[in-house]
Design an enzyme around this catalytic site. Structure first.
Site, short mmCIF file in Angstrom:
data_model
loop_
_atom_site.label_atom_id
_atom_site.label_comp_id
_atom_site.label_asym_id
_atom_site.label_seq_id
_atom_site.Cartn_x
_atom_site.Cartn_y
_atom_site.Cartn_z
N GLU A 55 0.88 -1.17 0.00
CA GLU A 55 0.00 0.00 0.00
C GLU A 55 0.92 1.22 0.00
O GLU A 55 1.44 1.60 1.05
CB GLU A 55 -0.90 -0.02 1.25
CG GLU A 55 -1.85 -1.20 1.29
CD GLU A 55 -3.02 -1.06 0.32
OE1 GLU A 55 -3.35 0.09 -0.04
OE2 GLU A 55 -3.60 -2.08 -0.07
N CYS A 97 -2.22 9.67 2.53
CA CYS A 97 -1.73 9.05 1.29
C CYS A 97 -2.63 9.35 0.10
O CYS A 97 -2.17 9.43 -1.02
CB CYS A 97 -1.58 7.55 1.48
SG CYS A 97 -3.11 6.77 2.00
P1 NAD Z 1 8.06 4.82 5.11
O1 NAD Z 1 8.06 3.99 3.87
O2 NAD Z 1 9.23 5.66 5.39
O3 NAD Z 1 7.89 3.88 6.40
C1 NAD Z 1 6.82 2.95 6.55
C2 NAD Z 1 7.25 1.81 7.45
O4 NAD Z 1 8.34 1.13 6.83
C3 NAD Z 1 7.75 2.24 8.84
O5 NAD Z 1 7.21 1.36 9.80
C4 NAD Z 1 9.25 2.07 8.74
O6 NAD Z 1 9.85 1.72 9.97
C5 NAD Z 1 9.38 0.93 7.76
N1 NAD Z 1 10.66 0.91 7.04
C6 NAD Z 1 11.53 1.93 6.86
N2 NAD Z 1 12.60 1.52 6.14
C7 NAD Z 1 12.40 0.20 5.89
C8 NAD Z 1 13.16 -0.80 5.20
N3 NAD Z 1 14.32 -0.53 4.61
N4 NAD Z 1 12.64 -2.04 5.11
C9 NAD Z 1 11.44 -2.33 5.67
N5 NAD Z 1 10.70 -1.43 6.34
C10 NAD Z 1 11.16 -0.19 6.44
O7 NAD Z 1 6.71 5.67 5.05
P2 NAD Z 1 6.22 6.80 6.05
O8 NAD Z 1 7.08 8.01 5.90
O9 NAD Z 1 6.03 6.24 7.41
O10 NAD Z 1 4.75 7.09 5.45
C11 NAD Z 1 4.54 7.96 4.39
C12 NAD Z 1 4.36 7.20 3.08
O11 NAD Z 1 3.41 6.19 3.22
C13 NAD Z 1 3.82 8.10 1.98
O12 NAD Z 1 4.49 7.80 0.78
C14 NAD Z 1 2.36 7.71 1.89
O13 NAD Z 1 1.76 7.96 0.64
C15 NAD Z 1 2.42 6.27 2.19
N6 NAD Z 1 1.14 5.82 2.70
C16 NAD Z 1 0.40 4.97 1.95
C17 NAD Z 1 -0.84 4.56 2.41
C18 NAD Z 1 -1.72 3.63 1.63
O14 NAD Z 1 -2.69 3.17 2.19
N7 NAD Z 1 -1.42 3.32 0.40
C19 NAD Z 1 -1.31 5.02 3.64
C20 NAD Z 1 -0.51 5.89 4.36
C21 NAD Z 1 0.72 6.28 3.89
#
Ligand code: NAD
Length: 478
Positions: free
Chosen positions: A219, A257
């Site tokens: 997602e 998002c």
């Molecule tokens: P992010 O990708 O930085 O982090 C999300 C999660 O991934 C966190 O729990 C983080 O600890 C983990 N993570 C970080 N690095 C990782 C790695 N190398 N391997 C595995 N996991 C890792 O995202 P964010 O800044 O927390 O959220 C914002 C982003 O999320 C935006 O791009 C937004 O559009 C997206 N988002 C999507 C949805 C959806 O439903 N499609 C909903 C909310 C947010």
């Protein structure tokens, strides 16, 4: 430090081992047990809603109480209620038609839990995006490990406490931690992994999961466009459109998002749009800085990222319209950012290259709708798209000639709230979907089962092949 990390990683692996063993040792939970789990999750959220609000408020610095209730509590309650209402029917094996070639026999689909499921959630809606996937995973009969975001430590710690008390870690294990823990988490051989977060990290998650052939639901995010056609520029109509756009853009201060990232409008309507959008913002948020309804920017680094993009746009000569309320002094504080319009920023600027994730709304002006279609299709496929038009031909064109994870017409955000619609991206904005029945299916194996119910009339098709076999084959492949 390294030692501490090693022991954290070992703890995550140990928890996974215990969950997997527990899953193997016990028969898949009957539907009543799953319903009880969903009901327990619902009670946890309802009873702890004030504590959850305080935690999210502390993580964000400023968070609207009502916005929290709508987007983080009501959504989870709705997901639990919808699941509870339909789970018995969805989890029953169901019959599909059996073709005459296999007659007499019966074909069915047997939904089955997958085993141990991983959920990784982001910071922007830390309760909703952790618990709505959890509803589906528990309803399907799985054990779950949840890795919430390190950027919402108060909420993550509270989720750990609440879920541990309610379920025990062998059913729902919460694993708070930073990137290293997240990486170790995604390397576990889960039976399914649902990741919510950025496209960039989603790529890494998919690569880690590929090592174990773990199926993933991704997602992700993207630049979700809104398109306004000429016909909505009537006095009352454009006001309603801008109220909907402003709600979609400014809920959670744009850190959503599926927020409209930028908006396409007819070129000659630029001033009308700026006036109508400004009026809508004033109506929804008469003040901003001291207004508890207007949420803050989660972290200084995000604040700096957004203000840096605005600075770059100004330096490039772009018209930047800040919608702070009269008399408010935004400079010098880093908690809140005023809603800001940018007029026709060129595509090479950072604000047009990246998902904005903040209260900045670039306006792209178009000669006709073809220009918007071209512009949308030139970019990676977005998570959402919003079409504001009363012209059926334009609506049809935008729906069929562009691609997006989901669309709301004459509204923002709504397609995500409807439990009967799947929620997910397409292309760079994600893979797979969830919500309602789609959650249940995502976290289940739909096992196809064929049962022979009497003698097989097709046994003539077995070796040694005789004359009859050749005749039947000639007839089948004609
Ligand atoms: P992010 O990708 O930085 O982090 C999300 C999660 O991934 C966190 O729990 C983080 O600890 C983990 N993570 C970080 N690095 C990782 C790695 N190398 N391997 C595995 N996991 C890792 O995202 P964010 O800044 O927390 O959220 C914002 C982003 O999320 C935006 O791009 C937004 O559009 C997206 N988002 C999507 C949805 C959806 O439903 N499609 C909903 C909310 C947010």
């Amino acid at each position: 430090m390294e030692l501490a990390l090693d022991s954290d990683t070992a703890r995550v692996q140990e928890l996974f081992g215990r969950q997997r063993l527990a899953f193997r040792r016990q028969a898949p939970p009957p539907v009543q047990v799953r319903l009880d789990r969903v009901a327990r999750l619902r009670s946890v959220v309802v009873e702890a809603r004030e504590r959850l609000f305080r935690a999210v408020h502390d993580d964000f610095g400023a968070k609207s109480r009502e916005e929290f209730a709508v987007s983080e509590v009501a959504t989870v309650v709705q997901a639990c209620d919808h699941m509870s209402k339909h789970l018995r029917r969805w989890s029953r094996p169901w019959r599909v038609r059996t073709s005459w070639r296999l007659w007499p026999g019966r074909s069915r689909l047997h939904p089955q839990p997958l085993g141990v499921v991983g959920i990784v959630s982001p910071w922007n809606y830390p309760v909703y995006l952790s618990l709505v996937p959890l509803v589906g995973a528990l309803a399907a009969g799985n054990r779950v490990m949840l890795k919430p975001s390190e950027f919402t430590p108060h909420t993550s710690d509270l989720l750990l406490e609440l879920l541990d008390d309610a379920f025990g870690d062998e059913l729902v294990g919460v694993v708070p931690g930073g990137v290293e823990i997240a990486e170790a988490f995604c390397r576990l051989p889960f039976d399914h992994l649902l990741f919510t977060g950025s496209t960039e990290v989603g790529r890494k998650v998919m690569m880690a999961a590929a090592e174990n052939l773990t199926p993933v639901t991704l997602e992700l995010g993207g630049k979700s466009p809104a398109v306004l056609s000429e016909d909505v520029f009537r006095p009352k109509r454009i006001h309603r459109v801008c109220v909907s756009l402003a709600i979609g853009k400014l809920i959670n201060a744009g850190q959503t998002c599926i927020a409209p990232d930028h908006v396409w409008i007819p070129r000659r309507r630029r001033h009308d749009f700026v006036d109508a959008f400004t009026a809508a913002v004033r109506e929804l948020y008469p003040t901003l800085l001291d207004n508890p309804d207007y949420t803050g920017i989660l972290q200084e680094r995000h604040f700096d990222r957004l203000t840096g993009w605005l600075r770059e746009a100004r330096e490039a000569g772009v018209e930047v319209i800040s919608l702070e309320a009269p008399g408010e002094e935004f400079s010098g504080q880093k908690a809140k950012l005023a809603p800001t319009l940018l007029v026709d920023p060129p595509d090479h600027l950072a604000v047009m290259q990246n998902e904005i994730f903040g209260p900045i709304l670039p306006i792209k002006t178009m000669g006709d709708v073809d220009e918007a279609i071209e512009g949308i299709n030139r970019r990676p496929r977005p998570l959402a798209m919003y079409v504001f038009s009363d012209d059926r031909r334009i609506r049809r064109r935008l729906l069929s000639e562009t691609w997006a994870g989901g669309v709301s017409v004459n509204e923002t955000l709504a397609h995500c709230i409807e439990e009967r619609l799947p929620f997910g991206g397409v292309g760079a904005s994600g893979l797979g979907s969830y919500h309602g029945e789609y959650s249940f299916r995502t976290f289940s194996h739909m096992k196809p089962v064929f049962t022979r119910t009497a003698l097989d009339p097709m046994k003539v098709l077995r070796p040694p092949y005789g004359d009859w076999a050749r005749r039947i084959l000639d007839w089948l492949i004609r």
